[in-house]
Design a protein around this motif. Structure first.
Motif, PDB file in Angstrom:
ATOM      1  N   LYS A   7       0.899  -1.261  -0.056  1.00 20.48           N
ATOM      2  CA  LYS A   7       0.226  -0.235  -0.348  1.00 20.48           C
ATOM      3  C   LYS A   7       1.017   0.929  -0.264  1.00 20.48           C
ATOM      4  O   LYS A   7       2.093   1.147   0.973  1.00 20.48           O
ATOM      5  N   ILE A   8       0.714   2.104  -1.093  1.00 18.10           N
ATOM      6  CA  ILE A   8       1.188   3.253  -0.664  1.00 18.10           C
ATOM      7  C   ILE A   8       0.357   4.336  -1.290  1.00 18.10           C
ATOM      8  O   ILE A   8      -0.795   4.775  -1.798  1.00 18.10           O
ATOM      9  N   PHE A   9       0.748   5.443  -0.006  1.00 18.61           N
ATOM     10  CA  PHE A   9      -0.228   6.601  -0.138  1.00 18.61           C
ATOM     11  C   PHE A   9       0.530   7.378  -0.354  1.00 18.61           C
ATOM     12  O   PHE A   9       1.858   8.301  -0.074  1.00 18.61           O
ATOM     13  N   VAL A  10      -0.467   8.176  -1.282  1.00 19.11           N
ATOM     14  CA  VAL A  10       0.468   9.470  -2.698  1.00 19.11           C
ATOM     15  C   VAL A  10      -0.032  10.685  -2.061  1.00 19.11           C
ATOM     16  O   VAL A  10      -1.101  11.258  -2.118  1.00 19.11           O
ATOM     17  N   GLY A  11       0.100  12.005  -1.090  1.00 13.82           N
ATOM     18  CA  GLY A  11      -0.263  13.190  -1.210  1.00 13.82           C
ATOM     19  C   GLY A  11       0.519  14.612  -2.016  1.00 13.82           C
ATOM     20  O   GLY A  11       0.578  14.689  -2.782  1.00 13.82           O
ATOM     21  N   CYS A  12      -1.458  14.337  -2.717  1.00 12.89           N
ATOM     22  CA  CYS A  12      -1.376  15.189  -4.029  1.00 12.89           C
ATOM     23  C   CYS A  12      -2.066  16.614  -4.045  1.00 12.89           C
ATOM     24  O   CYS A  12      -3.034  15.950  -3.011  1.00 12.89           O
ATOM     25  N   ASP A  13      -2.504  17.225  -5.189  1.00 12.58           N
ATOM     26  CA  ASP A  13      -3.209  18.469  -5.192  1.00 12.58           C
ATOM     27  C   ASP A  13      -4.650  18.298  -5.698  1.00 12.58           C
ATOM     28  O   ASP A  13      -4.572  16.980  -6.413  1.00 12.58           O
ATOM     29  N   PHE A  71      -1.386  18.687   0.925  1.00 14.83           N
ATOM     30  CA  PHE A  71      -1.844  17.824   1.730  1.00 14.83           C
ATOM     31  C   PHE A  71      -0.575  17.090   3.081  1.00 14.83           C
ATOM     32  O   PHE A  71      -0.394  16.445   3.204  1.00 14.83           O
ATOM     33  N   SER A  72       0.075  18.014   3.192  1.00 17.02           N
ATOM     34  CA  SER A  72       1.019  17.959   4.327  1.00 17.02           C
ATOM     35  C   SER A  72       0.610  16.930   5.999  1.00 17.02           C
ATOM     36  O   SER A  72       1.608  16.171   5.575  1.00 17.02           O
ATOM     37  N   GLY A  73      -0.598  17.371   6.327  1.00 16.80           N
ATOM     38  CA  GLY A  73      -0.767  17.156   7.259  1.00 16.80           C
ATOM     39  C   GLY A  73      -1.454  15.277   6.901  1.00 16.80           C
ATOM     40  O   GLY A  73      -2.053  14.751   7.835  1.00 16.80           O
ATOM     41  N   PHE A  74      -2.125  14.538   5.756  1.00 18.06           N
ATOM     42  CA  PHE A  74      -2.396  14.119   5.506  1.00 18.06           C
ATOM     43  C   PHE A  74      -1.368  12.258   5.770  1.00 18.06           C
ATOM     44  O   PHE A  74      -2.040  11.549   6.583  1.00 18.06           O
ATOM     45  N   ARG A  75      -0.773  12.335   6.451  1.00 19.88           N
ATOM     46  CA  ARG A  75       0.281  11.427   6.392  1.00 19.88           C
ATOM     47  C   ARG A  75       0.020  10.791   7.417  1.00 19.88           C
ATOM     48  O   ARG A  75       0.250   9.636   8.215  1.00 19.88           O
ATOM     49  N   TRP A  76      -0.207  11.945   8.743  1.00 26.33           N
ATOM     50  CA  TRP A  76      -0.395  11.221  10.255  1.00 26.33           C
ATOM     51  C   TRP A  76      -1.749  10.073   9.504  1.00 26.33           C
ATOM     52  O   TRP A  76      -1.568   9.506  11.028  1.00 26.33           O
ATOM     53  N   ALA A  77      -2.334   9.949   8.830  1.00 27.62           N
ATOM     54  CA  ALA A  77      -3.705   9.193   8.993  1.00 27.62           C
ATOM     55  C   ALA A  77      -3.032   8.464   8.677  1.00 27.62           C
ATOM     56  O   ALA A  77      -4.239   7.141   8.750  1.00 27.62           O
ATOM     57  N   ILE A  78      -2.528   7.782   7.944  1.00 26.82           N
ATOM     58  CA  ILE A  78      -2.487   6.407   7.809  1.00 26.82           C
ATOM     59  C   ILE A  78      -2.526   5.519   8.745  1.00 26.82           C
ATOM     60  O   ILE A  78      -2.804   4.175   7.490  1.00 26.82           O
ATOM     61  N   GLY A  86      -0.182  -4.356   9.277  1.00 31.27           N
ATOM     62  CA  GLY A  86       0.784  -4.296   8.613  1.00 31.27           C
ATOM     63  C   GLY A  86       1.320  -2.816   8.472  1.00 31.27           C
ATOM     64  O   GLY A  86       2.275  -1.723   9.366  1.00 31.27           O
ATOM     65  N   ARG A  87       2.116  -3.123   7.320  1.00 33.83           N
ATOM     66  CA  ARG A  87       2.724  -1.389   6.916  1.00 33.83           C
ATOM     67  C   ARG A  87       2.540  -1.204   5.887  1.00 33.83           C
ATOM     68  O   ARG A  87       1.664  -1.316   4.825  1.00 33.83           O
ATOM     69  N   ALA A  88       2.462   0.659   6.279  1.00 36.00           N
ATOM     70  CA  ALA A  88       1.992   1.497   4.603  1.00 36.00           C
ATOM     71  C   ALA A  88       3.461   2.619   4.512  1.00 36.00           C
ATOM     72  O   ALA A  88       4.080   2.985   4.575  1.00 36.00           O
ATOM     73  N   ILE A  89       3.132   2.515   2.883  1.00 37.78           N
ATOM     74  CA  ILE A  89       4.613   3.282   2.441  1.00 37.78           C
ATOM     75  C   ILE A  89       3.667   4.729   2.518  1.00 37.78           C
ATOM     76  O   ILE A  89       2.934   4.947   1.618  1.00 37.78           O
ATOM     77  N   TYR A  90       4.053   5.837   2.380  1.00 41.59           N
ATOM     78  CA  TYR A  90       4.008   6.689   2.121  1.00 41.59           C
ATOM     79  C   TYR A  90       5.031   8.378   1.322  1.00 41.59           C
ATOM     80  O   TYR A  90       5.995   7.572   1.867  1.00 41.59           O
TER      81      TYR A  90
END
Length: 301
Positions: A7-13, A71-78, A86-90
């Motif tokens: 799973k890869i979470f990507v921050g974007c506009d 999207f700066s703050g989104f990473r903390w919700a992953i 499990g694991r997740a990539i940001y």
């Protein structure tokens, strides 16, 4: 680790400014990766059921006014969105992958650490990182608090500054910031991080202008100092199109206006703008800020 889906979470506009970045990142991941991958694009949404929901007129959902990016703050919700399993990539969207992402996915994690990222004893960068979602639950705000507290992004960064042992460092080339003096062959994951020198501006800004839109970055635009890296991006861009990837595949209904910190006075980084280190005013201001911060742990925004 298992051979399951990565799973890869990507921050974007949310207004289609980052389509070129999204396409190249998507293509570059799949070009090199040997396991199944699921990419989750994290974009502000008007949908109350979305984890990225915000209604800024009514002060509901995410508060973005202090963020450097959309999207700066989104990473903390992953971790919570992975049910703390499990694991997740940001990753930020402005990334080009040149290795099998399985290498990063399977990176060893120290017993106390909750996230794997670029760093050392005094700093860390979470712009490409791997979360241990179960271990992170103990330390991170729940989603509702992350959304409702305007200072949640700042507070979560402060958490890792106060507890640097929670960050497990990896090889720097897994998050190579604008080249950092490395040959292309040495770079595993390229992060063309300087918002003013990004390779995609020459594509996205004219495209947006034709649509009557502006890019979310409001700072000054420069030429990237590494022509070889610019050519590398163009190579992957053309390869993606040839392989059937299309910008249209990444388009969403534009979110519209949202609050964000201005980047009018953005100065990039030491890699892309070394001349700034010789600018007396900029150098002096950085020394003053450093004096007030002392020797505390530093974290990217």
């Amino acid at each position: 680790m298992t051979n399951g889906t990565i799973k890869i979470f990507v921050g974007c506009d949310p207004n289609n400014c980052d389509l070129e970045q999204m396409m190249v990142l998507d293509y570059s991941i799949h070009k090199h990766t040997s396991q199944p991958v699921e990419i989750i694009w994290m974009q502000l949404s008007h949908d109350p059921q979305s984890p990225w929901y915000t209604n800024q007129e009514q002060q509901q959902g995410w508060h973005t006014e202090k963020w450097a990016t959309p999207f700066s703050g989104f990473r903390w919700a992953i971790p919570e969105l992975c049910d703390f399993k499990g694991r997740a990539i940001y990753m930020d969207a402005d990334v080009l992958v040149r290795c099998d992402i399985v290498e990063l996915w399977n990176h060893p994690l120290a017993e106390e650490a909750i996230v794997i990222a670029k760093g050392n004893k005094s700093s860390a960068r979470l712009c490409t990182c791997v979360w241990d979602c179960e271990k992170a639950q103990k330390y991170l705000y729940p989603l509702k608090k992350l959304q409702s507290d305007p200072n949640s992004h700042k507070n979560m960064m402060q958490l890792l500054k106060n507890k640097p042992y929670l960050v497990q460092p990896y090889l720097d080339s897994y998050n190579c910031i604008d080249g950092e003096g490395l040959d292309i062959e040495q770079i595993k994951i390229l992060h063309y991080s300087d918002m003013g020198t990004q390779f995609t501006h020459k594509y996205s800004i004219p495209r947006l202008a034709l649509e009557g839109q502006k890019h979310w970055f409001d700072g000054e635009i420069f030429t990237h100092p590494r022509q070889d890296l610019a050519e590398l991006f163009d190579q992957y861009y053309e390869e993606a199109l040839t392989a059937g990837y299309q910008l249209e595949n990444y388009k969403v209904e534009p979110y519209g206006t949202f609050s964000k910190a201005t980047q009018v006075h953005y100065h990039g980084n030491k890699v892309t703008r070394p001349e700034d280190e010789n600018n007396w005013f900029i150098h002096t201001m950085r020394k003053i800020k450093s004096k007030f911060k002392g020797d505390k742990f530093t974290l990217d925004d």
